[in-house]
Scaffold this motif. Structure first.
Motif, short mmCIF file in Angstrom:
data_model
loop_
_atom_site.label_atom_id
_atom_site.label_comp_id
_atom_site.label_asym_id
_atom_site.label_seq_id
_atom_site.Cartn_x
_atom_site.Cartn_y
_atom_site.Cartn_z
N VAL A 179 31.35 22.38 31.05
CA VAL A 179 32.53 22.35 30.00
C VAL A 179 31.86 20.15 29.99
CG1 VAL A 179 34.28 23.55 30.54
CG2 VAL A 179 33.86 21.54 31.81
N GLY A 180 32.39 19.94 29.06
CA GLY A 180 32.19 18.01 28.76
C GLY A 180 31.24 17.61 27.73
N GLU A 181 31.22 16.71 28.39
CA GLU A 181 30.17 15.41 27.71
C GLU A 181 29.02 15.34 28.04
OE1 GLU A 181 32.38 13.15 25.16
OE2 GLU A 181 33.36 14.52 23.82
N LEU A 182 27.84 14.08 27.23
CA LEU A 182 26.86 13.55 28.20
C LEU A 182 27.62 13.30 29.38
CD1 LEU A 182 24.12 12.94 28.54
CD2 LEU A 182 24.60 10.65 27.11
N LEU A 183 28.83 12.35 29.88
CA LEU A 183 29.19 11.56 30.64
C LEU A 183 29.63 12.50 31.54
CD1 LEU A 183 29.93 7.95 28.60
CD2 LEU A 183 27.95 8.95 29.63
N THR A 184 30.34 13.80 31.37
CA THR A 184 31.30 14.09 32.08
C THR A 184 30.79 15.73 32.27
OG1 THR A 184 32.15 14.77 30.46
CG2 THR A 184 33.25 12.75 31.49
N PHE A 185 29.91 16.65 31.92
CA PHE A 185 29.69 17.76 32.16
C PHE A 185 28.72 17.92 33.76
CE2 PHE A 185 25.08 16.44 30.85
CZ PHE A 185 24.52 17.08 31.39
N TRP A 186 28.14 16.61 34.17
CA TRP A 186 27.88 17.05 35.61
C TRP A 186 27.89 16.41 36.20
CZ3 TRP A 186 27.00 12.08 37.75
CH2 TRP A 186 27.19 10.97 36.47
N ASN A 187 29.69 15.66 36.41
CA ASN A 187 30.50 15.39 37.09
C ASN A 187 32.20 16.27 37.59
OD1 ASN A 187 32.08 13.77 35.85
ND2 ASN A 187 30.12 12.30 35.44
N PRO A 188 32.63 15.13 38.41
CA PRO A 188 33.77 15.72 38.65
C PRO A 188 35.05 15.95 36.43
CG PRO A 188 33.32 15.11 40.46
CD PRO A 188 32.18 14.84 39.63
N LEU A 189 34.01 14.55 36.61
CA LEU A 189 35.54 14.10 34.97
C LEU A 189 34.95 15.59 34.33
CD1 LEU A 189 34.70 10.66 34.54
CD2 LEU A 189 36.48 11.16 36.15
N SER A 190 34.32 16.49 34.59
CA SER A 190 34.19 17.63 33.35
C SER A 190 35.80 18.41 33.86
CB SER A 190 33.58 18.53 33.85
OG SER A 190 33.23 19.44 35.46
N HIS A 191 36.07 18.22 35.11
CA HIS A 191 37.71 18.84 35.11
C HIS A 191 38.79 18.95 33.42
CE1 HIS A 191 41.17 20.86 37.22
NE2 HIS A 191 41.77 19.50 37.10
N VAL A 192 38.56 17.71 32.88
CA VAL A 192 39.30 17.90 32.02
C VAL A 192 38.95 18.22 30.62
CG1 VAL A 192 40.63 15.52 33.84
CG2 VAL A 192 38.75 14.99 31.59
N GLU A 193 37.87 19.14 30.65
CA GLU A 193 37.29 19.34 29.64
C GLU A 193 37.05 20.66 28.25
OE1 GLU A 193 36.09 16.84 27.60
OE2 GLU A 193 35.52 15.20 28.92
N TYR A 194 38.37 21.29 29.27
CA TYR A 194 38.56 23.07 29.42
C TYR A 194 38.97 22.97 28.03
CZ TYR A 194 37.30 24.23 34.26
OH TYR A 194 36.21 23.82 35.85
N PHE A 195 39.53 22.97 27.32
CA PHE A 195 40.33 22.84 26.74
C PHE A 195 39.71 22.67 24.91
CE2 PHE A 195 45.46 22.49 27.45
CZ PHE A 195 44.75 23.71 28.62
N GLU A 196 38.38 22.40 25.60
CA GLU A 196 38.22 21.86 24.33
C GLU A 196 36.10 22.15 23.94
OE1 GLU A 196 37.06 17.58 23.62
OE2 GLU A 196 39.16 17.17 23.93
N ASP A 197 36.36 23.43 25.03
CA ASP A 197 34.64 24.20 25.67
C ASP A 197 34.68 25.69 24.68
OD1 ASP A 197 32.38 23.97 26.67
OD2 ASP A 197 32.91 25.78 27.08
N GLY A 198 33.76 25.98 23.53
CA GLY A 198 33.70 27.09 23.12
C GLY A 198 33.53 28.13 23.90
N ASP A 199 33.00 28.02 25.32
CA ASP A 199 32.36 29.18 25.82
C ASP A 199 34.07 29.67 27.09
OD1 ASP A 199 30.58 29.09 25.55
OD2 ASP A 199 29.34 27.85 27.73
N VAL A 200 35.11 28.36 26.61
CA VAL A 200 36.24 29.18 27.02
C VAL A 200 37.09 29.51 25.92
CG1 VAL A 200 38.26 27.85 28.20
CG2 VAL A 200 36.16 27.62 29.28
N LEU A 201 37.03 28.54 24.98
CA LEU A 201 38.27 29.15 24.38
C LEU A 201 37.30 30.58 23.03
CD1 LEU A 201 38.73 26.23 22.07
CD2 LEU A 201 39.61 26.47 23.80
N GLY A 202 36.22 31.16 23.07
CA GLY A 202 35.82 32.32 22.84
C GLY A 202 36.32 33.47 22.94
N PRO A 203 36.57 34.09 24.72
CA PRO A 203 36.53 34.35 25.52
C PRO A 203 38.20 34.58 25.22
CG PRO A 203 35.32 34.16 26.62
CD PRO A 203 35.33 32.70 25.58
N ILE A 204 39.38 33.88 24.99
CA ILE A 204 40.74 33.45 24.95
C ILE A 204 40.99 34.07 24.15
CG2 ILE A 204 42.58 32.34 24.47
CD1 ILE A 204 41.01 30.13 27.18
#
Length: 288
Positions: free
Chosen positions: A250-275
């Motif tokens: 989850v996350g964008e270029l500046l967040t997907f590779w580090n702990p700041l990815s934690h705040v990106e789940y609500f916008e990710d298709g791989d999460v929203l799709g299964p829900i």
């Protein structure tokens, strides 16, 4: 009239706004409608209720951060504030012997949200809970208390019971889908022998209302997220209770590779799709 489905959304750490769930609600609605296509003459009756518990702890948390910064200039301020948000919320929320005010106040807000859902979707509507971060612990604790409460083991405070009412939905009887996003439940399990016991998903009482519904607990985590962890390997009980641990990116270029990815789940298709798929499956099951 078609049977409605109820969805509660429980936020996690950070500086949350009252409209924190507006984006995920819009995206889930779109995905559900797209999957259903022309099956139904109108939009499916999905009712969403954001559970906005942040105000219970925000004032003290702001005061803490202000005092910490007075000690001198700190480096990595964004990451530090992120960790203070998590640690302060987590420590303040956790009940201690003789001190449950924050715990019960947060649970009262969740109980009130479920009561409102029951009024909108119906007292027996199947319930889906989407929770993020510390919200996964809050939701898990809330339903654990409901499932384990007894005359001998009084786990539900009176202020929570008053907000809840007595309809099956807010009492947890129709819990069908549970989605945990970036959750630290595994860290909380350290407090218990053999890492504790999970909640039952679906609720053991769901069969009293819907004989053929099949529930699921999907736990999403990003490998770069230091707060979110898999659950099935904790012990045999968690392995049986959790349908799947699902690693996502989850996350964008500046967040997907580090702990700041934690705040990106609500916008990710791989999460929203299964829900969305889970909601469509339940919708079809209760509206054959």
């Amino acid at each position: 009239m078609p049977q409605s489905v109820a969805v509660a959304i429980v936020h996690g750490i950070g500086r949350q706004r009252e409209d924190f769930a507006s984006g995920i609600i819009q995206q889930v609605r779109k995905r559900v409608a797209r999957q259903l296509g022309d099956e139904l003459p109108g939009a499916p009756r999905l009712f969403f209720q954001p559970v906005y518990w942040a105000p219970v702890l925000q004032k003290e948390e702001d005061d803490l951060w202000s005092r910490l910064r007075k000690g001198g200039k700190l480096e990595w301020n964004r990451l530090r504030e992120f960790m203070v948000d998590f640690a302060a919320d987590a420590i303040a929320y956790q009940p201690m012997p003789g001190e449950r005010d924050a715990y019960d106040s947060v649970h009262a807000i969740l109980a009130d949200g479920l009561r409102q859902l029951a009024q909108q979707a119906g007292p027996r509507a199947p319930l889906c809970v989407i929770s993020h971060s510390l919200g996964t612990v809050i939701a898990s604790n809330f339903f654990y208390d409901l499932q384990m409460h007894s005359a001998q083991k009084q786990l539900i405070a009176q202020k929570v019971r008053e907000k809840m009412g007595d309809a099956p939905l807010p009492c947890g009887e129709t819990l069908t889908l549970f989605y945990t996003l970036g959750g630290p439940i595994a860290l909380w399990s350290l407090r218990y022998r053999n890492f504790g016991k999970p909640i039952q998903v679906p609720s053991l009482k769901l069969g009293n209302h819907y004989a053929n519904l099949v529930g699921e607990w999907v736990n999403f985590y990003d490998k770069a997220d230091i707060i979110g962890y898999p659950l099935k390997e904790l012990n045999a009980d968690y392995n049986a209770a959790v349908t799947s641990d699902r690693a996502v990116r989850v996350g964008e270029l500046l967040t997907f590779w580090n702990p700041l990815s934690h705040v990106e789940y609500f916008e990710d298709g791989d999460v929203l799709g299964p829900i969305a798929q889970g909601l469509v499956r339940i919708w079809r099951a209760v509206n054959p």
